[in-house]
Design a protein around this motif. Structure first.
Motif, PDB file in Angstrom:
ATOM      1  N   GLN A 117       0.878  -1.262   0.023  1.00  0.00           N
ATOM      2  CA  GLN A 117       0.044  -0.086  -0.119  1.00  0.00           C
ATOM      3  C   GLN A 117       0.730   1.299  -0.028  1.00  0.00           C
ATOM      4  O   GLN A 117       1.972   1.346   0.499  1.00  0.00           O
ATOM      5  CB  GLN A 117      -0.914  -0.068   1.299  1.00  0.00           C
ATOM      6  N   THR A 118       0.365   2.236  -0.729  1.00  0.00           N
ATOM      7  CA  THR A 118       1.099   3.530  -0.517  1.00  0.00           C
ATOM      8  C   THR A 118       0.703   4.157   0.800  1.00  0.00           C
ATOM      9  O   THR A 118      -0.270   3.832   1.478  1.00  0.00           O
ATOM     10  CB  THR A 118       0.617   4.387  -1.740  1.00  0.00           C
ATOM     11  N   VAL A 119       1.354   5.403   1.029  1.00  0.00           N
ATOM     12  CA  VAL A 119       1.002   6.030   2.514  1.00  0.00           C
ATOM     13  C   VAL A 119      -0.463   6.552   2.437  1.00  0.00           C
ATOM     14  O   VAL A 119      -0.990   6.189   3.641  1.00  0.00           O
ATOM     15  CB  VAL A 119       2.411   7.055   2.477  1.00  0.00           C
ATOM     16  N   PRO A 120      -0.906   7.399   1.283  1.00  0.00           N
ATOM     17  CA  PRO A 120      -2.255   7.627   1.261  1.00  0.00           C
ATOM     18  C   PRO A 120      -3.311   6.513   1.512  1.00  0.00           C
ATOM     19  O   PRO A 120      -4.146   7.060   2.341  1.00  0.00           O
ATOM     20  CB  PRO A 120      -2.427   8.623  -0.037  1.00  0.00           C
ATOM     21  N   LEU A 131     -10.301   4.142  15.448  1.00  0.00           N
ATOM     22  CA  LEU A 131     -10.303   5.711  16.085  1.00  0.00           C
ATOM     23  C   LEU A 131      -8.989   6.091  15.858  1.00  0.00           C
ATOM     24  O   LEU A 131      -8.068   5.545  16.970  1.00  0.00           O
ATOM     25  CB  LEU A 131     -11.229   5.729  17.500  1.00  0.00           C
ATOM     26  N   MET A 132      -8.652   7.026  15.228  1.00  0.00           N
ATOM     27  CA  MET A 132      -7.354   7.754  15.222  1.00  0.00           C
ATOM     28  C   MET A 132      -7.397   9.387  15.317  1.00  0.00           C
ATOM     29  O   MET A 132      -8.300   9.916  14.985  1.00  0.00           O
ATOM     30  CB  MET A 132      -6.853   7.316  13.828  1.00  0.00           C
ATOM     31  N   ASP A 133      -6.545   9.826  16.452  1.00  0.00           N
ATOM     32  CA  ASP A 133      -6.699  11.166  16.591  1.00  0.00           C
ATOM     33  C   ASP A 133      -5.980  12.000  15.566  1.00  0.00           C
ATOM     34  O   ASP A 133      -5.513  11.380  14.788  1.00  0.00           O
ATOM     35  CB  ASP A 133      -6.307  11.540  18.045  1.00  0.00           C
ATOM     36  N   ALA A 134      -6.325  13.329  15.677  1.00  0.00           N
ATOM     37  CA  ALA A 134      -5.448  14.140  14.740  1.00  0.00           C
ATOM     38  C   ALA A 134      -4.063  14.144  14.829  1.00  0.00           C
ATOM     39  O   ALA A 134      -3.384  14.290  13.766  1.00  0.00           O
ATOM     40  CB  ALA A 134      -6.088  15.508  14.697  1.00  0.00           C
ATOM     41  N   THR A 135      -3.615  13.951  16.052  1.00  0.00           N
ATOM     42  CA  THR A 135      -2.099  14.062  16.053  1.00  0.00           C
ATOM     43  C   THR A 135      -1.543  12.968  15.278  1.00  0.00           C
ATOM     44  O   THR A 135      -0.392  12.981  14.806  1.00  0.00           O
ATOM     45  CB  THR A 135      -1.776  14.099  17.652  1.00  0.00           C
ATOM     46  N   MET A 136      -1.948  11.847  15.657  1.00  0.00           N
ATOM     47  CA  MET A 136      -1.427  10.441  14.912  1.00  0.00           C
ATOM     48  C   MET A 136      -1.497  10.497  13.489  1.00  0.00           C
ATOM     49  O   MET A 136      -0.601  10.181  12.454  1.00  0.00           O
ATOM     50  CB  MET A 136      -2.169   9.250  15.410  1.00  0.00           C
ATOM     51  N   THR A 137      -2.743  11.062  12.869  1.00  0.00           N
ATOM     52  CA  THR A 137      -2.766  11.217  11.377  1.00  0.00           C
ATOM     53  C   THR A 137      -1.820  12.172  10.780  1.00  0.00           C
ATOM     54  O   THR A 137      -1.358  11.987   9.864  1.00  0.00           O
ATOM     55  CB  THR A 137      -4.237  11.700  11.010  1.00  0.00           C
ATOM     56  N   SER A 138      -1.652  13.374  11.490  1.00  0.00           N
ATOM     57  CA  SER A 138      -0.843  14.302  11.235  1.00  0.00           C
ATOM     58  C   SER A 138       0.847  13.999  11.247  1.00  0.00           C
ATOM     59  O   SER A 138       1.437  14.206  10.022  1.00  0.00           O
ATOM     60  CB  SER A 138      -0.688  15.650  11.979  1.00  0.00           C
ATOM     61  N   LEU A 175       5.496  11.898   8.117  1.00  0.00           N
ATOM     62  CA  LEU A 175       6.332  10.789   7.702  1.00  0.00           C
ATOM     63  C   LEU A 175       6.212  10.358   6.402  1.00  0.00           C
ATOM     64  O   LEU A 175       7.374   9.895   5.530  1.00  0.00           O
ATOM     65  CB  LEU A 175       6.142   9.434   8.676  1.00  0.00           C
ATOM     66  N   GLY A 176       5.149  10.279   5.810  1.00  0.00           N
ATOM     67  CA  GLY A 176       5.008  10.032   4.323  1.00  0.00           C
ATOM     68  C   GLY A 176       5.509  11.055   3.276  1.00  0.00           C
ATOM     69  O   GLY A 176       5.741  10.691   2.175  1.00  0.00           O
ATOM     70  N   VAL A 177       5.654  12.268   3.664  1.00  0.00           N
ATOM     71  CA  VAL A 177       5.885  13.359   2.900  1.00  0.00           C
ATOM     72  C   VAL A 177       7.333  13.580   2.996  1.00  0.00           C
ATOM     73  O   VAL A 177       8.078  13.952   2.206  1.00  0.00           O
ATOM     74  CB  VAL A 177       5.319  14.530   3.354  1.00  0.00           C
ATOM     75  N   ILE A 178       8.069  13.027   3.970  1.00  0.00           N
ATOM     76  CA  ILE A 178       9.390  13.366   4.324  1.00  0.00           C
ATOM     77  C   ILE A 178      10.417  12.901   3.201  1.00  0.00           C
ATOM     78  O   ILE A 178      11.234  13.413   2.481  1.00  0.00           O
ATOM     79  CB  ILE A 178       9.954  12.862   5.562  1.00  0.00           C
ATOM     80  N   PRO A 179      10.136  11.581   2.356  1.00  0.00           N
ATOM     81  CA  PRO A 179      11.102  11.268   1.430  1.00  0.00           C
ATOM     82  C   PRO A 179      11.039  11.924  -0.019  1.00  0.00           C
ATOM     83  O   PRO A 179      11.847  12.103  -0.535  1.00  0.00           O
ATOM     84  CB  PRO A 179      10.549   9.846   1.191  1.00  0.00           C
ATOM     85  N   ALA A 180       9.802  12.634  -0.223  1.00  0.00           N
ATOM     86  CA  ALA A 180       9.457  13.655  -1.268  1.00  0.00           C
ATOM     87  C   ALA A 180      10.093  14.714  -1.289  1.00  0.00           C
ATOM     88  O   ALA A 180      10.851  15.268  -1.960  1.00  0.00           O
ATOM     89  CB  ALA A 180       7.937  13.641  -1.556  1.00  0.00           C
ATOM     90  N   ILE A 181      10.076  15.061   0.107  1.00  0.00           N
ATOM     91  CA  ILE A 181      10.838  16.623   0.401  1.00  0.00           C
ATOM     92  C   ILE A 181      12.500  16.318   0.285  1.00  0.00           C
ATOM     93  O   ILE A 181      13.256  17.059  -0.290  1.00  0.00           O
ATOM     94  CB  ILE A 181      10.605  17.086   1.793  1.00  0.00           C
ATOM     95  N   ALA A 182      12.718  15.196   0.692  1.00  0.00           N
ATOM     96  CA  ALA A 182      14.357  14.990   0.740  1.00  0.00           C
ATOM     97  C   ALA A 182      14.757  14.747  -0.661  1.00  0.00           C
ATOM     98  O   ALA A 182      15.890  15.054  -1.077  1.00  0.00           O
ATOM     99  CB  ALA A 182      14.525  13.523   1.550  1.00  0.00           C
TER     100      ALA A 182
END
Length: 61
Positions: free
Chosen positions: A9-12, A23-30, A35-42
């Motif tokens: 699976q992809t990150v999204p 049940l997932m809180d906003a902190t965990m989702t963020s 963590l999913g965006v970091i490789p693209a930025i690097a």
């Protein structure tokens, strides 16, 4: 597109599945989205000069 296993699976997609099943809180989702965006930025920071040269060479014909 159907994925055979959860390992491919992809990150999204994984974020959407996790948010729908548990049940997932906003902190965990963020945090997981970050963590999913970091490789693209690097990748962009490492190859910024090459990407810019390629875009400019393709724009000017």
């Amino acid at each position: 597109v159907l994925l055979i296993s959860n390992d491919t699976q992809t990150v999204p997609v994984a974020l959407g599945v996790l948010q729908g099943q548990r049940l997932m809180d906003a902190t965990m989702t963020s945090a997981s989205a970050l963590l999913g965006v970091i490789p693209a930025i690097a990748f962009f920071l490492i190859f910024q000069r090459t990407l810019t040269r390629g875009i400019t060479a393709g724009a000017v014909k």
